[in-house]
Design an enzyme around this catalytic site. Structure first.
Site, PDB file in Angstrom:
ATOM      1  NE  ARG A  48      -3.050   0.297   3.212  1.00  0.00           N
ATOM      2  CZ  ARG A  48      -2.451   0.537   4.393  1.00  0.00           C
ATOM      3  NH1 ARG A  48      -1.828   1.679   4.591  1.00  0.00           N
ATOM      4  NH2 ARG A  48      -2.482  -0.353   5.359  1.00  0.00           N
ATOM      5  CE1 TYR A 100     -16.738  12.015 -15.164  1.00  0.00           C
ATOM      6  CE2 TYR A 100     -16.114  12.126 -12.862  1.00  0.00           C
ATOM      7  CZ  TYR A 100     -16.557  11.400 -13.947  1.00  0.00           C
ATOM      8  OH  TYR A 100     -16.824  10.073 -13.802  1.00  0.00           O
ATOM      9  CE  LYS A 197     -12.662   8.933 -17.833  1.00  0.00           C
ATOM     10  NZ  LYS A 197     -13.048  10.168 -17.158  1.00  0.00           N
TER      11      LYS A 197
HETATM   12  C1  LIG Z   1     -13.504  10.514 -15.865  1.00  0.00           C
HETATM   13  C2  LIG Z   1     -13.146  11.816 -15.303  1.00  0.00           C
HETATM   14  C3  LIG Z   1     -12.886  11.962 -13.929  1.00  0.00           C
HETATM   15  C4  LIG Z   1     -13.026  10.828 -12.936  1.00  0.00           C
HETATM   16  O1  LIG Z   1     -12.087   9.838 -13.160  1.00  0.00           O
HETATM   17  P1  LIG Z   1     -12.348   8.255 -12.869  1.00  0.00           P
HETATM   18  O2  LIG Z   1     -11.103   7.624 -13.355  1.00  0.00           O
HETATM   19  O3  LIG Z   1     -13.577   7.880 -13.643  1.00  0.00           O
HETATM   20  O4  LIG Z   1     -12.580   8.119 -11.403  1.00  0.00           O
HETATM   21  C5  LIG Z   1     -12.499  13.214 -13.480  1.00  0.00           C
HETATM   22  N1  LIG Z   1     -12.398  14.265 -14.330  1.00  0.00           N
HETATM   23  C6  LIG Z   1     -12.656  14.164 -15.647  1.00  0.00           C
HETATM   24  C7  LIG Z   1     -12.513  15.361 -16.521  1.00  0.00           C
HETATM   25  C8  LIG Z   1     -13.043  12.943 -16.178  1.00  0.00           C
HETATM   26  O5  LIG Z   1     -13.312  12.854 -17.488  1.00  0.00           O
END
Ligand SMILES: *Cc1c(COP(=O)(O)O)cnc(C)c1O
Length: 381
Positions: A48, A100, A197
């Site tokens: 961790r 978001y 992403k």
């Molecule tokens: C998807 C996203 C998040 C959250 O991220 P996760 O990996 O889904 O927890 C935060 N900010 C933006 C701009 C996103 O597109």
């Protein structure tokens, strides 16, 4: 290292494995490390707190985002969670009113009840941010370009204000990726990413990241990372490390395809409005041109009759664009923010901020642009 980004994407954080020479960082699937004598170890005690695969990724993140330290988390929202845990009851956060949906949700539904206050303003106007600051403001949270309206905020201008007042500035850089924008170089204190992403890039992992320059800030966030425990597994770290190796090539193509699709939509007789920061008449164009190296592959649009039914028909009619939440993968996705990614924001709040029920969001992938355009052409009809 003073190499260019394309080189850094491939080499940052990558050292041959010390025990075998393996060129790829191994997936250290272990929970603990054997010590020679009590407290006599090789810098790894418990996974961790430390894991070599995660460490390689964190180094790579720091290098490509122009920071000194990277920390990776089990999701983007876990990274956001860690930043807010720097604060105390009574502290205030000034945040963008268009961002978001999950960020809005964790702020209002999780942290407000612990006595942290959030003020949402249109951050594209620097004076709005300035006017919202109080003596209790400890953090400004920006997202640029925003999800889903592609609004652009001047990071350097906001950083000048926060620096003067000793307020932390965190920028969610998910949409741009480190290839197109480096907020730390513009004065931000922390960069946050949903590595799910563009960094991962292949829609096969959930992960988040924080990158910073300041050693003390790194220590405080590392303490939260290991104490609260939202760490990613080594296999997921391996996948994001692998994703980063092609970030520069993927982003080039996302930008090229994004530009082609944006222009196609803009010239389509049935399309009323296209949100993409690469258009010269986009209100944030000048700032985007200054702080970004390209305009990316995220595009939103509205149809002329503005009907939700018609938008839903288009959303269900594409074949190459898959109807799904998320973005930034090699494959193209189409999404209905009002009922999908942004459903956690109250409708009244959404409409007030310009997010209509008929808005369609595209994550333009790296397929052949002409095939993507043909798919949209057929679906829009
Ligand atoms: C998807 C996203 C998040 C959250 O991220 P996760 O990996 O889904 O927890 C935060 N900010 C933006 C701009 C996103 O597109």
């Amino acid at each position: 290292m003073s190499h260019n980004l394309a080189t850094l994407c491939i080499h940052a954080g990558m050292e041959p494995d010390p025990s075998t020479g393996a060129i790829m960082t191994p997936i250290y699937q272990t929970s603990t490390y054997v010590q020679e004598a009590p407290a006599q170890h090789k810098g790894f005690e418990y996974a961790r707190s430390q894991n070599p695969t995660r460490q390689a990724l964190e180094t790579a993140l720091a290098v490509i985002e122009k920071g000194n330290y990277g920390l990776s988390f089990s999701s983007g929202v876990a990274a956001t969670d860690a930043v807010i845990k720097l604060l105390q009851p009574g502290d205030e956060v000034v945040a963008a009113n268009d961002m978001y949906g999950g960020t809005y949700r964790i702020f209002t539904k999780v942290f407000e009840k612990f006595g942290i206050r959030f003020r949402f303003v249109d951050t594209t106007q620097v004076e709005n941010v300035e006017a919202a600051l109080s003596s209790a403001t400890k953090l400004v949270w920006l997202e640029t370009p925003t999800n889903p309206l592609m609004n652009i905020t001047d990071i350097a201008a906001i950083a000048t204000i926060t620096k003067a007042k000793g307020i932390l500035l965190c920028v969610d850089n998910t949409f741009a990726s480190p290839y197109l924008q480096n907020p730390l170089e513009l004065g931000a204190d922390i960069v946050m990413h949903s590595a799910t992403k563009y960094l991962g890039g292949h829609s096969d992992v959930i992960q988040g990241a924080l990158i910073m320059k300041d050693a003390d800030l790194r220590e405080r966030l590392y303490f939260i990372q290991k104490s609260c425990g939202a760490v990613p597994g080594p296999q997921d770290c391996f996948l994001v490390l692998r994703g980063i190796k092609t970030l520069h090539i993927r982003m080039e193509r996302h930008c090229q395809n994004g530009a082609m699709v944006a222009h196609f939509l803009r010239n389509h007789p049935k399309v009323a409005k296209v949100y993409w920061p690469g258009f010269e008449d986009h209100p944030g164009y000048a700032i985007a041109s200054k702080q970004m190296r390209g305009f990316g592959g995220m595009i939103s649009f509205e149809l002329k009759n503005n009907s939700v039914e018609e938008a839903k028909r288009v959303l269900s009619s594409t074949h190459l664009f898959s109807l799904a939440e998320s973005l930034g993968g090699v494959e193209s996705l189409i999404n209905h923010p009002a009922s999908m990614t942004h459903a956690s924001i109250p409708r009244e709040e959404r409409i007030k901020n310009g997010l209509s029920d008929s808005l369609i969001r595209l994550s333009v992938g790296i397929e052949d642009a002409n095939d993507l355009i043909a798919d949209l052409e057929k679906a829009i009809g």
